[in-house]
Scaffold this motif. Structure first.
Motif, PDB file in Angstrom:
ATOM      1  N   ASP A  21      -3.916  -7.619   2.617  1.00 54.11           N
ATOM      2  CA  ASP A  21      -3.731  -6.587   3.634  1.00 54.11           C
ATOM      3  C   ASP A  21      -3.957  -5.218   3.001  1.00 54.11           C
ATOM      4  O   ASP A  21      -3.460  -4.958   1.902  1.00 54.11           O
ATOM      5  N   TYR A  22      -4.710  -4.376   3.684  1.00 55.54           N
ATOM      6  CA  TYR A  22      -4.826  -2.983   3.277  1.00 55.54           C
ATOM      7  C   TYR A  22      -3.965  -2.138   4.205  1.00 55.54           C
ATOM      8  O   TYR A  22      -3.861  -2.431   5.397  1.00 55.54           O
ATOM      9  N   VAL A  23      -3.419  -1.082   3.640  1.00 55.28           N
ATOM     10  CA  VAL A  23      -2.695  -0.128   4.471  1.00 55.28           C
ATOM     11  C   VAL A  23      -3.696   0.922   4.941  1.00 55.28           C
ATOM     12  O   VAL A  23      -4.379   1.532   4.130  1.00 55.28           O
ATOM     13  N   PRO A  45      -1.534  -1.814   9.112  1.00 54.37           N
ATOM     14  CA  PRO A  45      -2.064  -2.778   8.139  1.00 54.37           C
ATOM     15  C   PRO A  45      -3.325  -3.465   8.657  1.00 54.37           C
ATOM     16  O   PRO A  45      -3.441  -3.743   9.854  1.00 54.37           O
ATOM     17  N   PHE A  46      -4.255  -3.682   7.759  1.00 58.03           N
ATOM     18  CA  PHE A  46      -5.498  -4.375   8.124  1.00 58.03           C
ATOM     19  C   PHE A  46      -5.657  -5.581   7.212  1.00 58.03           C
ATOM     20  O   PHE A  46      -5.631  -5.455   5.987  1.00 58.03           O
ATOM     21  N   ARG A  47      -5.817  -6.764   7.822  1.00 59.51           N
ATOM     22  CA  ARG A  47      -5.916  -8.009   7.034  1.00 59.51           C
ATOM     23  C   ARG A  47      -7.375  -8.279   6.678  1.00 59.51           C
ATOM     24  O   ARG A  47      -8.161  -8.698   7.524  1.00 59.51           O
ATOM     25  N   LYS A  78     -21.529 -10.802   6.669  1.00 59.41           N
ATOM     26  CA  LYS A  78     -21.825  -9.455   7.161  1.00 59.41           C
ATOM     27  C   LYS A  78     -21.025  -8.401   6.413  1.00 59.41           C
ATOM     28  O   LYS A  78     -19.952  -8.683   5.883  1.00 59.41           O
ATOM     29  N   SER A  79     -21.536  -7.187   6.456  1.00 63.56           N
ATOM     30  CA  SER A  79     -20.828  -6.050   5.882  1.00 63.56           C
ATOM     31  C   SER A  79     -19.422  -5.963   6.484  1.00 63.56           C
ATOM     32  O   SER A  79     -19.262  -6.104   7.698  1.00 63.56           O
ATOM     33  N   GLY A  80     -18.422  -5.810   5.619  1.00 64.41           N
ATOM     34  CA  GLY A  80     -17.052  -5.663   6.107  1.00 64.41           C
ATOM     35  C   GLY A  80     -16.296  -6.970   6.268  1.00 64.41           C
ATOM     36  O   GLY A  80     -15.126  -6.961   6.663  1.00 64.41           O
ATOM     37  N   CYS A  81     -16.917  -8.106   5.955  1.00 63.90           N
ATOM     38  CA  CYS A  81     -16.247  -9.398   6.169  1.00 63.90           C
ATOM     39  C   CYS A  81     -15.279  -9.739   5.034  1.00 63.90           C
ATOM     40  O   CYS A  81     -14.532 -10.721   5.146  1.00 63.90           O
ATOM     41  N   GLY A  82     -15.290  -8.963   3.947  1.00 61.09           N
ATOM     42  CA  GLY A  82     -14.295  -9.185   2.901  1.00 61.09           C
ATOM     43  C   GLY A  82     -14.845  -9.673   1.571  1.00 61.09           C
ATOM     44  O   GLY A  82     -14.078 -10.070   0.692  1.00 61.09           O
ATOM     45  N   LYS A  83     -16.154  -9.582   1.385  1.00 59.11           N
ATOM     46  CA  LYS A  83     -16.761 -10.103   0.152  1.00 59.11           C
ATOM     47  C   LYS A  83     -16.281  -9.341  -1.079  1.00 59.11           C
ATOM     48  O   LYS A  83     -15.879  -9.948  -2.079  1.00 59.11           O
ATOM     49  N   SER A  84     -16.328  -8.018  -1.009  1.00 56.68           N
ATOM     50  CA  SER A  84     -15.893  -7.234  -2.176  1.00 56.68           C
ATOM     51  C   SER A  84     -14.401  -7.412  -2.427  1.00 56.68           C
ATOM     52  O   SER A  84     -13.959  -7.489  -3.579  1.00 56.68           O
ATOM     53  N   THR A  85     -13.637  -7.501  -1.338  1.00 51.93           N
ATOM     54  CA  THR A  85     -12.197  -7.735  -1.482  1.00 51.93           C
ATOM     55  C   THR A  85     -11.964  -9.050  -2.212  1.00 51.93           C
ATOM     56  O   THR A  85     -11.124  -9.128  -3.129  1.00 51.93           O
ATOM     57  N   LEU A  86     -12.731 -10.077  -1.852  1.00 47.10           N
ATOM     58  CA  LEU A  86     -12.608 -11.376  -2.516  1.00 47.10           C
ATOM     59  C   LEU A  86     -12.965 -11.265  -3.997  1.00 47.10           C
ATOM     60  O   LEU A  86     -12.249 -11.795  -4.859  1.00 47.10           O
TER      61      LEU A  86
END
Ligand code: ADP
Ligand code: MG
Length: 275
Positions: free
Chosen positions: A29-31, A36-38, A58-66
């Motif tokens: 989750d990001y604040v 909060p954004f999951r 797609k862009s924004g799907c969470g790849k970099s977060t992963l």
């Protein structure tokens, strides 16, 4: 009062990992100003030694977060992250930096070389931080790595006086400095023309052939299709870990292709007669 064990979260010690990388139900989750954004919604993923994986979506799907979970650059809100035998969730910052320096080589879209250091100094930096090898050996090793990525003749230039493709070669040499078993690359060809992207992709292939495990985010579907396994992400979830290359076993839990073995207990499907 009797309570079921499973309701006491965290009571049982975690199972030891059976894979080089094991993500277990990872939530991030990001604040944000809007609340909060999951970004990761319970991602599980196993990676074995020697795999070459493309993560697409797609862009924004969470790849970099992963990727940031795998490298310890950021920490999960919930779930477990096991990399090379360590549960990295609870590592302190100092230990995390030391662990990362020896375990994962990280490559970014915009290279992130230090502009005031020469090419060879950039490659020596992870060795300096980790205190691996003597200073003389570090120089020799950095030069050998630059040789490997065909950049030895640029060793004493500043990064910004070389091209984008050349800077990414230097970043790859830097990622290999401490001989980590795992290479994590976030859109490493995203800022390069297609011919240069191809040559960088070939370098990754060479690393896999040399025994490294490579996890690469790519928006280039042609390049991704040439890795051994594609992981699709949609809206913070891993959709599937289907294997791209023919001749490999399907991941457990996937449906067998029609026409293969009938499920136990079911009669075989009759073959329609041709008329
Ligand atoms: P991708 O790499 O697939 O393009 P990211 O992992 O960068 O996606 O981002 C996933 C989602 O999380 C996006 O909606 C993004 O806006 C959001 N996000 C990423 N980083 C942060 C952050 N530090 N703070 C708030 N939201 C973030
Ligand atoms: Mg990204």
């Amino acid at each position: 009062m009797f309570r079921r064990r499973s309701t006491r979260r965290g009571a049982a010690p975690p199972e030891p990992p059976r894979h080089l990388v094991e993500l277990r139900r990872v939530v991030k989750d990001y604040v944000t100003d809007a609340g909060p954004f999951r970004a990761l919604r319970g991602v599980s993923l196993d990676v074995d030694p020697g795999e070459f994986i493309a993560v697409v979506g797609k862009s924004g799907c969470g790849k970099s977060t992963l990727m940031n979970m795998l490298t310890g650059i950021d920490r999960p809100t919930d779930g477990e992250v096991w990399v090379a035998g360590s549960d990295i969730r609870h590592m302190g910052e100092g230990r995390m930096a030391e662990w990362r320096g020896r375990t994962v080589g990280v490559i970014f879209q915009f290279f992130q070389l230090l502009p005031t250091l020469t090419v060879v100094e950039n490659v020596m930096l992870p060795m300096d931080f980790a205190g691996l090898w003597s200073p003389r050996e570090r120089l020799d090793r950095a030069m050998a790595l630059l040789e490997q990525v065909d950049m030895a003749d640029q060793a004493h230039k500043l990064p910004l006086s070389t091209s984008g493709g050349q800077q990414q070669r230097v970043a790859i040499a830097r990622a290999l400095a401490n001989d980590p078993p795992i290479i994590v690359a976030d859109e490493p060809t995203g800022n390069l023309d297609s011919a240069t992207a191809e040559s960088i992709f070939e370098l990754f292939h060479g690393l896999v052939d040399g025994g490294k495990t490579v996890i690469m985010v790519s928006h280039d579907h042609d390049l991704a299709a040439r890795t051994r396994r594609i992981v699709h992400m949609v809206d913070g979830q891993v959709l599937d870990g289907a294997l791209a290359a023919p001749g490999l076993e399907p991941a457990p839990g996937l449906e067998p292709a029609p026409g293969l073995e009938p499920a136990p207990g079911l009669p075989p499907v009759p073959t329609p007669a041709h008329t």
